[in-house]
Design an enzyme around this catalytic site. Structure first.
Site, PDB file in Angstrom:
ATOM      1  N   SER A 108       0.792  -1.362   0.093  1.00  0.00           N
ATOM      2  CA  SER A 108       0.090  -0.126   0.137  1.00  0.00           C
ATOM      3  C   SER A 108       0.959   1.391  -0.085  1.00  0.00           C
ATOM      4  O   SER A 108       1.651   1.442  -1.017  1.00  0.00           O
ATOM      5  CB  SER A 108      -0.950  -0.094   1.103  1.00  0.00           C
ATOM      6  N   ASP A 121      -0.552  -4.522  -3.597  1.00  0.00           N
ATOM      7  CA  ASP A 121      -1.927  -4.025  -3.762  1.00  0.00           C
ATOM      8  C   ASP A 121      -2.045  -2.693  -3.818  1.00  0.00           C
ATOM      9  O   ASP A 121      -2.924  -2.147  -2.856  1.00  0.00           O
ATOM     10  CB  ASP A 121      -2.764  -4.844  -2.646  1.00  0.00           C
ATOM     11  N   HIS A 171      -6.804  -6.822   1.174  1.00  0.00           N
ATOM     12  CA  HIS A 171      -5.872  -5.802   1.145  1.00  0.00           C
ATOM     13  C   HIS A 171      -4.522  -6.083   1.350  1.00  0.00           C
ATOM     14  O   HIS A 171      -3.497  -5.816   1.020  1.00  0.00           O
ATOM     15  CB  HIS A 171      -6.454  -4.424   1.432  1.00  0.00           C
TER      16      HIS A 171
END
Length: 412
Positions: free
Chosen positions: A212, A238, A365
Site C-alpha cells: 500500500s 496491492d 488488501h
C-alpha cells in the site's frame, strides 16, 4: 469494455489453445491449493491457526493444517488463544533502533531484523499507512524457509509502531512529516544504519517490498536511486495509482466506521479477524498489538497512528506512482488482490512485459498477512529471477586467447 481492454484480451487469447476459456484469467495463486498453508517455523507455544477464505460469506470455519503439515483439522484452541498476542521474536532474530538527528527533530527509527548470511540478499519491507513492520512477520518466517541465506529488514515508519519523533527541545512535534520523499529518505537511512551496525563493507543485493503506502515508498526509493546499485528489484503489494486515488474519497467514511478503541488487545485482534481486515490468525496475533496503545487513564486500547491526521499527505503518496513504477531501474513485481485495480498505464506496461503481475483473488488488501506463504513463494521466485550472482557471462575474447582456446585476429 474499452478498446484498450479489448486489445489486451485479444493479445492473450491469440496465444491460447482452441479449448481455452473465452476470458482467460491473469496469473492466480490460491492459498487453498497449497499443502503448507500455515506459517511454519513458529515455536510450539505459538501455534498457527490461520485462515485464508475465498470470501467473507463463504467461510464457515477456520481450517488449518495439523502439526504434521499433512492433514487438515479444525483448530481446537479456545477463543482466548485465537486472539492472544504473539511476540515479535517468534518471527525476527532481533529488534534495533537508530537515532537520526535533524536541526529540529530527533527520529528514533525502529526495525525488526533477521540478518542475511555473507552471500545472501536483504529483503527490505515497508508497511502501509496505519500498520507497522510486524505486518510482514508471518511473511518473514515463510520467506526465510525458502531462502535460508536471505535476511529481512522490516521497519516501522514515522508515526507508526515503535518509531518515535521528538523535537530537539524534547517535546513531540505537532505534526509528523509523512511526505513521500521523507519516508523514502527514512528507508535509505535505516538500510545504511543497519549496514554500519553489522559492519558490512558494502550493501548486499537488496529487494524492496512495499504494501500500500509502502509500495509508493519503495517505488520512490527505486526512482530516486537512493540505494544506488545495491537495489536489485522492488515489489509493490496491492496499490496502483488509479485505484488508490479513487479510494481516497472514501477514506474518511472508513475511518469513521471502525472502532475508536478496544477494551483489550485480544478484542482488537478479534475485531480485525471478524471484520476480515486481516484473514490470517497468526499474522493478526503478531501485527495487531503494534497498532494499538494502552490509555492508562481509561484502561482502553486506542489506535497508535491517527490516520485522519495523515490526510494532508494522502494525495502526494500516490500521484505519479504508475509512471515511476514503470520507469525505475530494477526488476518489478506487482501483486494485487484483484484485476480491477489495474489502471490504464499499468495495463499498457503489462502488455509490454515491463513487470511481473500476479493476482491473489482470495486475499484482502493485506496480501502479505492474509496469504504469507503464497506471498513468500512469489517474492522468493522474484528474487531468484533477478539474482545477479546467478548470471553466467560469456568469457572475454582476451581470456580465450590467453588460454589458447582462440587465435588472435589475423592469425591462421
Amino acid at each position: 469494455m474499452s478498446d484498450l481492454q479489448r486489445a489486451f484480451a485479444r493479445a492473450h487469447l491469440s496465444r491460447l489453445p482452441p479449448e481455452a476459456p473465452p476470458h482467460p484469467p491473469p496469473p492466480i495463486l490460491d492459498e487453498r491449493d497449497e499443502d503448507q498453508d500455515e506459517v511454519s517455523g513458529i515455536p510450539p507455544e505459538s501455534p498457527n491457526d490461520s485462515s485464508s477464505s475465498a470470501s467473507s460469506t463463504s467461510s464457515t470455519g477456520t481450517i488449518v493444517p495439523s502439526p504434521s503439515r499433512k492433514l487438515f483439522e479444525r483448530p481446537r484452541g479456545s477463543a482466548k488463544s485465537r486472539s492472544s498476542p504473539l511476540p515479535w521474536d517468534d518471527f525476527f532474530s532481533q529488534s534495533s533502533s537508530f537515532e537520526q538527528r535533524t536541526p529540529s527533530e530527533i527520529i528514533t527509527h525502529h526495525v525488526y531484523l533477521t540478518p542475511p548470511t555473507s552471500t545472501g540478499p536483504l529483503i527490505v519491507t515497508h508497511h502501509g499507512a496505519g500498520s507497522s513492520g510486524l505486518s510482514f512477520a508471518a511473511f518473514t518466517i515463510e520467506l526465510l524457509r525458502l531462502l535460508p541465506s536471505a535476511g529481512v529488514l522490516s521497519l516501522d515508519a514515522r508515526g507508526h509502531g515503535q518509531t518515535t519523533t521528538t523535537t530537539t527541545s524534547g517535546g513531540s512535534p505537532p505534526t509528523q512529516d509523512l511526505s513521500l520523499s521523507t519516508l523514502a529518505e527514512d528507508l535509505a537511512f535505516v538500510v545504511n544504519a543497519v549496514k554500519t551496525q553489522l559492519k558490512w563493507s558494502a550493501l548486499p543485493d537488496i529487494v524492496l517490498i512495499g504494501h500500500s503506502l509502502g509500495g509508493a515508498v519503495v517505488t520512490e526509493v527505486a526512482h530516486e536511486r537512493l540505494l544506488g546499485n545495491a537495489l536489485l528489484a522492488y515489489g509493490v503489494l496491492d496499490v496502483v495509482e488509479g485505484s488508490a486515488m479513487d479510494a481516497l474519497s472514501s477514506m474518511d467514511t472508513y475511518l469513521s466506521t471502525r472502532p475508536r478503541s478496544f477494551p483489550s488487545l485480544a478484542s482488537g485482534i478479534e475485531w480485525h479477524l471478524k471484520s476480515r481486515t486481516i484473514r490470517n490468525t497468526t499474522s493478526a496475533r503478531v501485527s495487531v498489538p503494534s497498532l494499538l496503545v494502552e490509555s492508562k487513564s481509561k484502561d482502553i486500547w486506542t489506535w497508535r497512528t491517527d490516520l485522519g491526521a495523515t490526510k494532508p499527505f494522502w494525495e502526494g503518496w500516490f500521484v505519479g506512482l504508475s509512471k515511476k513504477f514503470l520507469e525505475s531501474r530494477g526488476g518489478k513485481l506487482l501483486l494485487l488482490a484483484g484485476t480491477d485495480r489495474l489502471d490504464k498505464e499499468l495495463m499498457i506496461g503489462q502488455m509490454q512485459g515491463k513487470y511481473q503481475l500476479l493476482v491473489f483473488p482470495d486475499s484482502g488488501h493485506f496480501i502479505q498477512e492474509d496469504q504469507p506463504a503464497k506471498t513468500a513463494h512469489v517474492v522468493a521466485d522474484f528474487y531468484r529471477r533477478n539474482d545477479r550472482s546467478a548470471l553466467v557471462l560469456p568469457p572475454k575474447v582476451d581470456d580465450l586467447i590467453k588460454q589458447g582456446k582462440l587465435k588472435p585476429p589475423g592469425q591462421k
